[in-house]
Design a protein around this motif. Structure first.
Motif, PDB file in Angstrom:
ATOM      1  N   ALA A 101       1.563  28.470  48.146  1.00 43.74           N
ATOM      2  CA  ALA A 101       2.148  27.391  47.493  1.00 43.74           C
ATOM      3  C   ALA A 101       2.309  27.240  45.907  1.00 43.74           C
ATOM      4  O   ALA A 101       2.612  26.324  45.363  1.00 43.74           O
ATOM      5  CB  ALA A 101       1.354  25.923  47.850  1.00 43.74           C
ATOM      6  N   PHE A 102       1.812  28.439  45.457  1.00 41.14           N
ATOM      7  CA  PHE A 102       1.973  28.528  44.305  1.00 41.14           C
ATOM      8  C   PHE A 102       3.187  28.167  43.317  1.00 41.14           C
ATOM      9  O   PHE A 102       3.215  27.450  42.468  1.00 41.14           O
ATOM     10  CB  PHE A 102       1.314  29.812  43.733  1.00 41.14           C
ATOM     11  N   ALA A 103       4.239  28.727  43.962  1.00 41.69           N
ATOM     12  CA  ALA A 103       5.665  28.715  43.209  1.00 41.69           C
ATOM     13  C   ALA A 103       6.143  27.438  43.263  1.00 41.69           C
ATOM     14  O   ALA A 103       6.275  26.720  42.315  1.00 41.69           O
ATOM     15  CB  ALA A 103       6.518  29.417  44.043  1.00 41.69           C
ATOM     16  N   SER A 104       5.684  26.695  44.307  1.00 41.93           N
ATOM     17  CA  SER A 104       6.135  25.147  44.509  1.00 41.93           C
ATOM     18  C   SER A 104       5.368  24.252  43.520  1.00 41.93           C
ATOM     19  O   SER A 104       5.921  23.490  42.995  1.00 41.93           O
ATOM     20  CB  SER A 104       5.947  24.390  45.812  1.00 41.93           C
ATOM     21  N   ALA A 105       4.009  24.501  43.448  1.00 45.83           N
ATOM     22  CA  ALA A 105       2.970  23.908  42.439  1.00 45.83           C
ATOM     23  C   ALA A 105       3.510  23.934  41.012  1.00 45.83           C
ATOM     24  O   ALA A 105       3.687  22.904  40.228  1.00 45.83           O
ATOM     25  CB  ALA A 105       1.743  24.152  42.657  1.00 45.83           C
ATOM     26  N   PHE A 106       3.523  25.187  40.583  1.00 45.76           N
ATOM     27  CA  PHE A 106       3.988  25.511  39.433  1.00 45.76           C
ATOM     28  C   PHE A 106       5.303  24.748  38.998  1.00 45.76           C
ATOM     29  O   PHE A 106       5.780  24.367  37.828  1.00 45.76           O
ATOM     30  CB  PHE A 106       3.994  26.773  39.272  1.00 45.76           C
ATOM     31  N   ALA A 107       6.274  24.930  39.962  1.00 47.45           N
ATOM     32  CA  ALA A 107       7.676  24.259  39.649  1.00 47.45           C
ATOM     33  C   ALA A 107       7.488  22.787  39.208  1.00 47.45           C
ATOM     34  O   ALA A 107       8.121  22.107  38.572  1.00 47.45           O
ATOM     35  CB  ALA A 107       8.565  24.575  40.737  1.00 47.45           C
ATOM     36  N   THR A 108       6.750  21.868  40.265  1.00 48.86           N
ATOM     37  CA  THR A 108       6.488  20.675  40.145  1.00 48.86           C
ATOM     38  C   THR A 108       5.804  20.364  38.715  1.00 48.86           C
ATOM     39  O   THR A 108       6.177  19.663  38.101  1.00 48.86           O
ATOM     40  CB  THR A 108       5.622  20.008  41.222  1.00 48.86           C
ATOM     41  N   ALA A 109       4.939  21.228  38.193  1.00 49.97           N
ATOM     42  CA  ALA A 109       4.110  20.873  36.987  1.00 49.97           C
ATOM     43  C   ALA A 109       5.011  21.178  35.796  1.00 49.97           C
ATOM     44  O   ALA A 109       5.272  20.362  35.112  1.00 49.97           O
ATOM     45  CB  ALA A 109       2.890  21.916  36.848  1.00 49.97           C
ATOM     46  N   ARG A 110       6.070  22.241  35.886  1.00 52.38           N
ATOM     47  CA  ARG A 110       7.224  22.464  34.808  1.00 52.38           C
ATOM     48  C   ARG A 110       8.056  20.980  34.865  1.00 52.38           C
ATOM     49  O   ARG A 110       8.544  20.846  33.639  1.00 52.38           O
ATOM     50  CB  ARG A 110       7.655  23.604  34.893  1.00 52.38           C
ATOM     51  N   ARG A 111       8.380  20.614  35.960  1.00 49.64           N
ATOM     52  CA  ARG A 111       9.169  19.459  35.977  1.00 49.64           C
ATOM     53  C   ARG A 111       8.621  18.099  35.440  1.00 49.64           C
ATOM     54  O   ARG A 111       9.387  17.551  34.715  1.00 49.64           O
ATOM     55  CB  ARG A 111       9.551  18.987  37.585  1.00 49.64           C
ATOM     56  N   LEU A 112       7.257  18.180  35.789  1.00 50.81           N
ATOM     57  CA  LEU A 112       6.511  16.846  35.069  1.00 50.81           C
ATOM     58  C   LEU A 112       6.057  17.132  33.689  1.00 50.81           C
ATOM     59  O   LEU A 112       5.698  16.100  33.078  1.00 50.81           O
ATOM     60  CB  LEU A 112       5.520  16.744  35.953  1.00 50.81           C
TER      61      LEU A 112
END
Length: 250
Positions: A72-83
């Motif tokens: 789930a790293f990639a999804s979490a990091f993408a969400t973090a960048r988005r926010l």
């Protein structure tokens, strides 16, 4: 000049968010907060992305259950960048991981691995404690300090100062020993017991808040209450006023 270093952990107002998501964020901004810390971040990402800019709220830190599944790293990091998140914080681990030095070293390795991948996305990984990381001692040393000794330099600590006190730590001394590793503080107050309902506005309990803040002058201060017997926005507002009086923006 002091930077704007106050934030609010949204877990504090979780019930209010269910009742009125936008209205609660508007009230947080009206009180004076310009930053919040997200919880269950993946679940709330869309609503946060839509609503936070409307009220001028940034989200520099957010909690993600990174270590449950490294896929789930990639999804979490993408969400973090988005926010616009800069530090993704692991909010909790299993208590049994803290029963031995080997268990703590294994956790440090997991955090280091997550942090290495996060760095490729321009992000920092942090770890948030509860009481048992301090309650557990190996050779007279708090478990959290053993963890810190085995973390890569890029891994930050978000020290929950209330739970550290409940775990038996002299919190100002602990923060001094941990030094610049501590990038974020959870600032909360109460009677220093496991009774969440006994938590109160910052400055109204027994936690040595002034000494704690002095020991970590550069850390982001994140106000949090795990629970409260009354309207939660009252201590949220009172905590903001108290902390701003202690450390005014000039």
């Amino acid at each position: 000049m002091l930077k704007d270093n106050l934030s609010l952990q949204l877990y504090t107002v979780r019930a209010k968010l269910v009742e009125d998501f936008e209205g609660t964020l508007a009230r947080i901004a009206q009180i004076g907060y310009t930053k919040v810390e997200a919880f269950r971040t993946a679940e709330f990402a869309d609503r946060l992305a839509e609503t936070l800019p409307e009220y001028g709220l940034a989200v520099p830190t957010a909690h993600f259950a990174l270590l449950r599944d490294d896929r789930a790293f990639a999804s979490a990091f993408a969400t973090a960048r988005r926010l616009g998140v800069s530090t993704v914080v692991v909010p909790m681990t299993r208590r049994e991981q803290w029963q031995s030095t080997d268990g703590i070293k294994t956790l440090a390795h997991e955090l280091n691995s997550a942090a290495a991948e996060a760095a490729d996305h321009g992000l920092t990984v942090g770890y948030h404690n509860h009481h048992f990381e301090l309650e557990t001692k190996v050779g007279g040393v708090h478990g959290l300090e053993i963890l810190a000794d085995h973390l890569a330099d890029r891994v930050a600590l978000e020290v929950d100062t209330y739970w550290a006190a409940v775990g038996g730590a002299d919190v100002p001394a602990l923060l001094t020993r941990l030094g610049d590793r501590v990038k974020i503080l959870h600032v909360k107050d109460g009677d220093a017991t496991l009774n969440n309902k006994a938590q109160v506005a910052v400055g109204d309990g027994v936690i040595p808040v002034r000494d704690i803040l002095t020991a970590a002058p550069n850390a982001l201060r994140v106000v949090e209450l795990d629970d409260f017997d009354g309207d939660i926005l009252d201590p949220v507002e009172k905590s903001f006023a108290y902390l701003r009086e202690l450390e005014p923006l000039v």
